[in-house]
Design an enzyme around this catalytic site. Sequence first.
Site, PDB file in Angstrom:
ATOM      1  N   ASP A  44       1.759  -0.263  -9.247  1.00 50.96           N
ATOM      2  CA  ASP A  44       0.436   0.168  -8.796  1.00 50.96           C
ATOM      3  C   ASP A  44      -0.290   0.769  -9.996  1.00 50.96           C
ATOM      4  OD1 ASP A  44      -1.791   1.110  -7.108  1.00 50.96           O
ATOM      5  OD2 ASP A  44      -0.400   0.734  -5.458  1.00 50.96           O
ATOM      6  N   HIS A  80      -5.050  -2.806  -8.048  1.00 51.85           N
ATOM      7  CA  HIS A  80      -3.940  -1.845  -8.141  1.00 51.85           C
ATOM      8  C   HIS A  80      -3.020  -2.187  -9.311  1.00 51.85           C
ATOM      9  CE1 HIS A  80      -4.665   0.744  -4.692  1.00 51.85           C
ATOM     10  NE2 HIS A  80      -4.973  -0.315  -3.958  1.00 51.85           N
ATOM     11  N   GLU A 129      -7.449  -4.160  -1.822  1.00 57.92           N
ATOM     12  CA  GLU A 129      -8.364  -3.252  -2.515  1.00 57.92           C
ATOM     13  C   GLU A 129      -8.625  -3.654  -3.972  1.00 57.92           C
ATOM     14  OE1 GLU A 129      -7.571   0.852  -0.064  1.00 57.92           O
ATOM     15  OE2 GLU A 129      -6.210   0.470  -1.731  1.00 57.92           O
TER      16      GLU A 129
HETATM   17  C1  TNX Z   1      -4.241   2.317   1.313  1.00 56.60           C
HETATM   18  S1  TNX Z   1      -2.458   0.113   2.517  1.00 56.60           S
HETATM   19  C2  TNX Z   1      -3.547   1.607   0.349  1.00 56.60           C
HETATM   20  C3  TNX Z   1      -2.657   2.328  -0.579  1.00 56.60           C
HETATM   21  C4  TNX Z   1      -2.736   3.823  -0.414  1.00 56.60           C
HETATM   22  C5  TNX Z   1      -2.799   4.178   1.045  1.00 56.60           C
HETATM   23  C6  TNX Z   1      -2.828   5.664   1.295  1.00 56.60           C
HETATM   24  C7  TNX Z   1      -2.923  -0.504   1.246  1.00 56.60           C
HETATM   25  C8  TNX Z   1      -2.694  -1.914   1.204  1.00 56.60           C
HETATM   26  N1  TNX Z   1      -3.524   0.243   0.290  1.00 56.60           N
HETATM   27  O1  TNX Z   1      -2.912   1.939  -1.899  1.00 56.60           O
HETATM   28  O2  TNX Z   1      -1.623   4.405  -1.007  1.00 56.60           O
HETATM   29  O3  TNX Z   1      -3.925   3.592   1.642  1.00 56.60           O
HETATM   30  O4  TNX Z   1      -2.601   5.970   2.636  1.00 56.60           O
END
Ligand code: TNX
Length: 529
Positions: free
Chosen positions: A189, A261, A325
Site C-alpha cells: 500500500d 495505493h 481508490e
Molecule cells: C478503504 S476498502 C480502503 C482502505 C482503508 C480503509 C479504512 C478499500 C478497498 N480501501 O485503503 O484502509 O478504507 O477503513
Amino acid sequence: MKRFFLTVAILFVALISTTSLSARELHVVPEPAYVDLEAEGEYVVTEKTRIIVVDDLWAPAARFTEDMMSYYGSDKPMRTSKHGNKGIKVRLDRFVPAEGYEMTVSEEGVLIIGGTEAGVYYGLQTLRQIIVTNDGKVPYGYIADEPTFEYRGAHLDVSRHFFSVEDVKRYIDILAAHKLNRLHWHLTDDQGWRIEIKAYPELTEKGSMRSETLIGHGLNPEFWDGKPYGGYYTQDEIRDVVAYAAARYITVIPEIEMPGHSQAALHALPWLGCNEQEVDVWTMWGVTPEVLCAGKETTYEFLENVLSEVIELFPSELIHIGGDECPKDRWKECEHCQAMMQSMGLEHEEELQGYLVARIEKYLISKGRRMIGWDEILDGGVTETATVMSWRGISGGIYAAERGNDVVMTPMSLCYFNFYQTESRKGEGLHIGGHIPFEKVYAWNPYEGMSDEAREHIIGVQCNMWSEYIKDMDTIEVMLLPRLGAMAEVQWAEDRRDESTIRQKMETMRKFYDACGWNYAPYYFEGRQ
Ligand code: TNX
C-alpha cells in the site's frame, strides 16, 4: 435437497432445544447444520484419549493434538495411532460434503467422518470447542455439518502497520478455530511495501520504511510520532506463512495493489510514475494522487515481473490486484497515459484503468490463475471472468453477481472490523471511525436485495482488518473477537442463525477464547453496543 436437509435439521434442533435440558444443549460457534443429542450420557475426553487415524489423516490429527497442548498443559497430549478400540477416530467418506463432517459420540468414543481432510479438521474444531468449554465431556449424539459459503475470509492489512510472522500465525489460528478458509493478505500500500521481490530489491529496501506514522485524527503536526517505521517479509517467511495456513486448510490470497495505493512502490522506483518525480513512502492515511503510470510499457513489465514471483509463492488460484481508490489526476496530465488511451481508442481515464486491469487479468489467466479485485474494477468495464470484492456497500456486488461475475461480499458498513464496536466508543482507544457492533454483523443477510440468479454468484463473505490505527496483535485480537464469532455464523451457518441462542453460545465461546489465551473485546458481553 440441501435446503430440505437443512430445514429438517433446523426444525429438529428447535425441537430438541425446547424439550431437552440446558445441560444437553450444544454451544458451538458457528452453528452446526444438524444436531441430535437424544441419547443419554457423555464420553469424557482426557489427555490420555487416543486418536485413531484411518485413511492417513495424520495431518489434521496432528493439528488437533497441537491445539490441545496448551489446554492440557502438556507437549504430548493424546497419542495418535492406526489402531485402537476406544478414542477419537477420524476417517473419510466421499458421501460426506467436501468441507463437511459427521460426528457420532457414544460409549465407544467419538467418530468423525469428513468429506475431505478439511472436513475432518472442522469436525475436530467442533470437538475441541466442546472439550475445552465443557471439561472434556462430550454428550452422546450425532452432528452433521457443512458450510453455507465456499469462501469464508478474513483480511489483514500489514502495510499500514506491520505484523510479524508469529502474529500472522496467531491470526491464522483464530481464523481456523472459527472454520474460516481464506486469509486475504494485504501486502502492499502507500505506507509500506511488505513482500520481498527478488527482481526489485528496492521495493523492500526503500519502500518498506516510512519516516513516521500518523497517530491521530486530523493533520496537526503533533499527530505524527516522528519515528521511522518499517518491516517486510522475506520470501522464505512468506512460504512459511503460506504453509502454516495450508496446514490449517486456509488459502492465503495475496494482494498486490495497483494502480492506486502504490506510493511506497513509487518511492522505491520513481520510473513507475507518470512524472517520475521522487515521492515519499506516504505518511498520511487516505487516498493519494500518486499512482502507477498506466501508459508506459515498463509499468506492465514491472507488474508482470512482480506477479510472476507472487504466483511462485502463493498457490492460491485467486490473486488480488487491489484496483480500489485510484485518482486519475496524474493520468490526465500524462503524455504516456493519453497516448495509450488514444491508441486503444479509450475516451475516459476510467477506461484506462479497465484496460490495465483486463491486461493484468489476462496475464494471470495465462499463468493458470484468476483475478480478484475491489469493486472499483467494475467502473472501467470488468471482464466476465474477474471475481469482485464488494466493499463500497452492496450494490457493486449485486450488479456484478447479476452480470454473472463471482462475488465476495464485504460491505464497509458491516465487515470493517477496524471500526468501533460501541456507539459511545468508551474504552475503545482511537480507531478510524464507523460503528459495527457484534449484533449488526450477526443479523446481516448477505443476500439482501438479490435475485435467485445473483445469489448463485455470491461465493462468500469476508471481514476486513485495516491497520491504520491498529499497531499490535493484542489490538487486532480485540478488534477481531468476538465479532469474528458473528462473522463465522454468517459464513458457515448463514441459514441457521438464531437470535435467541447466540448470546448463550457466545458466553461459552468466551470461555474458549480465555482458554486459548486470545484477547477479545468485553463490550458485547457487557451488553454494550
Ligand atoms: C478503504 S476498502 C480502503 C482502505 C482503508 C480503509 C479504512 C478499500 C478497498 N480501501 O485503503 O484502509 O478504507 O477503513
